[in-house]
Design an enzyme around this catalytic site. Structure first.
Site, PDB file in Angstrom:
ATOM      1  N   ASP A  55      -2.086  16.817  11.341  1.00 41.11           N
ATOM      2  CA  ASP A  55      -1.368  17.386  10.191  1.00 41.11           C
ATOM      3  C   ASP A  55      -1.664  18.866   9.986  1.00 41.11           C
ATOM      4  OD1 ASP A  55      -0.122  14.992   9.588  1.00 41.11           O
ATOM      5  OD2 ASP A  55      -1.720  14.339   8.246  1.00 41.11           O
ATOM      6  N   GLY A  85       5.649   8.430   5.030  1.00 43.82           N
ATOM      7  CA  GLY A  85       5.562   7.592   6.222  1.00 43.82           C
ATOM      8  C   GLY A  85       4.352   6.682   6.170  1.00 43.82           C
ATOM      9  N   SER A 139      -4.795   9.818   2.787  1.00 41.16           N
ATOM     10  CA  SER A 139      -4.908   8.583   3.589  1.00 41.16           C
ATOM     11  C   SER A 139      -5.773   7.551   2.875  1.00 41.16           C
ATOM     12  CB  SER A 139      -5.549   8.908   4.950  1.00 41.16           C
ATOM     13  OG  SER A 139      -4.704   9.744   5.686  1.00 41.16           O
ATOM     14  N   ARG A 170      13.036   8.921   9.920  1.00 37.28           N
ATOM     15  CA  ARG A 170      11.857   8.758  10.784  1.00 37.28           C
ATOM     16  C   ARG A 170      11.847   7.396  11.482  1.00 37.28           C
ATOM     17  NH1 ARG A 170       6.710  10.906   7.580  1.00 37.28           N
ATOM     18  NH2 ARG A 170       5.818  10.736   9.667  1.00 37.28           N
ATOM     19  N   SER A 212      -1.295   6.844  16.773  1.00 29.86           N
ATOM     20  CA  SER A 212      -0.869   6.796  15.376  1.00 29.86           C
ATOM     21  C   SER A 212      -1.741   5.857  14.550  1.00 29.86           C
ATOM     22  CB  SER A 212       0.593   6.335  15.285  1.00 29.86           C
ATOM     23  OG  SER A 212       0.907   6.008  13.942  1.00 29.86           O
ATOM     24  N   LYS A 236       7.199  13.872  12.348  1.00 30.66           N
ATOM     25  CA  LYS A 236       6.523  13.874  11.039  1.00 30.66           C
ATOM     26  C   LYS A 236       7.588  14.029   9.935  1.00 30.66           C
ATOM     27  CE  LYS A 236       2.394  13.318  12.580  1.00 30.66           C
ATOM     28  NZ  LYS A 236       1.700  12.061  12.277  1.00 30.66           N
TER      29      LYS A 236
HETATM   30  C1  S3P Z   1      -1.864   9.097   8.427  1.00 35.74           C
HETATM   31  C2  S3P Z   1      -1.689   9.150   9.771  1.00 35.74           C
HETATM   32  C3  S3P Z   1      -1.005  10.255  10.464  1.00 35.74           C
HETATM   33  C4  S3P Z   1      -0.820  11.471   9.571  1.00 35.74           C
HETATM   34  C5  S3P Z   1      -0.385  11.091   8.191  1.00 35.74           C
HETATM   35  C6  S3P Z   1      -1.416  10.177   7.537  1.00 35.74           C
HETATM   36  C7  S3P Z   1      -2.557   7.930   7.849  1.00 35.74           C
HETATM   37  O1  S3P Z   1       0.265   9.820  10.882  1.00 35.74           O
HETATM   38  O2  S3P Z   1       0.098  12.375  10.139  1.00 35.74           O
HETATM   39  O3  S3P Z   1      -0.231  12.238   7.382  1.00 35.74           O
HETATM   40  O4  S3P Z   1      -2.963   7.988   6.671  1.00 35.74           O
HETATM   41  O5  S3P Z   1      -2.734   6.929   8.568  1.00 35.74           O
HETATM   42  P1  S3P Z   1       0.463   9.052  12.298  1.00 35.74           P
HETATM   43  O6  S3P Z   1      -0.255   7.784  12.226  1.00 35.74           O
HETATM   44  O7  S3P Z   1       1.949   8.850  12.438  1.00 35.74           O
HETATM   45  O8  S3P Z   1      -0.084  10.001  13.320  1.00 35.74           O
END
Ligand code: S3P
Length: 448
Positions: free
Chosen positions: A327, A101, A29, A129, A174, A354
């Site tokens: 996660d 994503g 992240s 997705r 999210s 996911k």
């Molecule tokens: C993330 C947010 C999460 C997580 C992803 C990383 C991020 O997703 O599952 O692996 O870096 O902001 P969501 O925001 O869809 O929950």
């Protein structure tokens, strides 16, 4: 080998007692955000410890396509020469975010308030997705999106030429949606306000503040109210990316279930919006301790010590903890298989959207290895068989999902029979050194 190519089958055999130090790679992240915010600053942002997994490398390529200069100095050290807020150029080609994503949603937010048109695509997983959760709030700024039916990629976003600031209550827990709105708000005049009812990872807020943006967070009855003042000049930063708690989860959980293990996983961020798994494991009776607790770059950090824990019990994981370990449910369900009694995981609907439908993917693989699972739309429960009770011997589909593949490789380390995964290729998206790191600890992986 990536999840885009020929499948890479892998088999995990019963491991030796795990021992040693597991230096997991940089946080995914924070790595994405370092590149994106670096690209929006004016001048050189220097990054060390960047995760060089496929997801992040795709984001680096995208930042170059928008006009930032991105230099890989080797050894996890990178520089980004940013173009400034509002300085993104229109890419010549489609932006391919691969499996990520986070990459695609954050980048969509970043470009949505600039007068450019960008077409995004991804791999077979990402192209399934939902993107409306991001394009809906981006439309409020004035951006337009046209994608495939159901709001899927490939999708073109026409950025707003005259963006207006937005007040948006995030309808799903999210961090990607919250972050997309905040990043879009950077190039809108005035104040953009994002309200989240459940706290999700707050790296975007922390890093925006670090880059010099005016941003405040208030806890109110409505939820967390985040207010960002648009059109700041972001100042380049020197960033040391901490090690990823979501990657640390794999050696930690492997050590807890593999007889005789004692593993140290140093330098792991324990930001409360990320550390839910470790709290849960301790509640289950895991011998997991935090050593050398300290603060680094404004984040709480510790060295995690995980030892074999044969007396873990199943628990009910509080639903309000879900966002802080979203996660980590796949690998938790593996640990739960080796605990005694049922582990109930509720309030986890997000797992269904996911990289794969993670409840379905894990339930199939767990059952194939002799573990009973009950599931509903937004919950699932795993019936533990005790420390030596998991038969194994099954073949699991990874569904282009790195965390599903790694979770079943961990399961094979302590099951009675080897566990096979049809495709370990996706592991490279987030944890490219998974195999050598786990093997050095004592794992026995083979390739079919
Ligand atoms: C993330 C947010 C999460 C997580 C992803 C990383 C991020 O997703 O599952 O692996 O870096 O902001 P969501 O925001 O869809 O929950």
């Amino acid at each position: 080998m990536s999840g885009h190519g020929t499948p890479t089958p892998m088999i995990s055999h019963r491991a030796d007692p795990l021992a040693g130090v597991a230096k997991v790679p940089g946080d995914k992240s924070i790595s994405h955000r370092s590149l994106i915010l670096g690209a929006m600053a004016v001048g050189e942002t220097r990054i060390s410890g960047l995760l060089e997994g496929e997801d992040v490398l795709d984001t680096a390529k995208a930042m170059q396509a928008f006009g930032a200069e991105v230099i890989n100095h080797g050894g996890g050290k990178w520089s980004v020469f940013g173009v400034g807020v509002g300085g993104f150029a229109e890419p010549d080609n489609v932006i391919d975010c691969g499996n990520s994503g986070t990459g695609v949603r954050l980048i969509m937010g970043t470009m949505a308030t600039s007068p450019i048109s960008v077409t995004f695509t991804g791999d077979a997983s990402l192209n399934k997705r939902p993107m409306a959760r991001v394009t809906d709030p981006l439309a409020l700024f004035g951006a337009q999106a046209v994608g495939r039916s159901g709001g899927r990629l490939p999708m073109t976003i026409v950025g707003a030429a005259d963006p207006v600031p937005v007040r948006y209550v995030v309808p799903v827990p999210s961090a990607q949606v919250k972050s997309a709105v905040l990043l879009a708000g950077l190039n809108a005049p005035g104040q953009t306000v994002v309200i989240e009812k459940e706290a999700t990872r707050d790296h975007t807020e922390r890093m925006l503040e670090g880059f010099g943006a005016e941003i405040t967070t208030e806890e109110t009855e409505e939820g967390r109210v985040i207010t960002l003042t648009g059109r700041p000049e972001l100042k380049p930063q020197v960033i040391a990316v901490p090690r990823d708690p979501s990657s640390a989860a794999f050696p930690v959980c492997a050590a807890l279930i593999t007889p005789g293990s004692d593993v140290l996983v140093p330098g792991i961020g324990l930001n409360p919006t990320r550390a839910g798994l470790f709290t849960t494991l301790r509640e289950m009776g895991a011998d997991l301790t935090y050593e050398n607790e300290r603060v680094e770059g404004g984040e709480p950090v510790a060295d995690l010590r995980a030892r074999y824990s044969p007396s873990m019990q199943g628990i009910e994981v509080p639903p309000e903890r879900a966002a802080s370990m979203i996660d980590e449910y796949p690998v938790l369900s593996v640990v739960a298989s080796f605990a005694r009694g049922e582990t109930m995981m509720a309030g986890v609907k997000e797992l269904r959207v996911k990289e794969s439908d993670r409840i379905d993917a894990m339930a199939r693989g767990l059952r194939a290895n002799g573990v009973a699972v009950r599931e509903g739309d937004d919950w699932w429960a795993v019936m533990g068989l005790g420390p030596e009770g998991v038969p194994g011997g099954g073949t699991c589909e990874s569904f282009l999902d790195h965390r599903i593949a790694m979770s079943f490789m961990v399961m094979g380390m302590a099951a009675q029979n080897p566990v096979s995964v049809d495709d370990g290729g996706p592991i490279a998206t987030s944890f490219p050194i998974f195999e050598p790191l786990m093997t050095a600890l004592g794992a026995k992986f083979t390739h079919a």
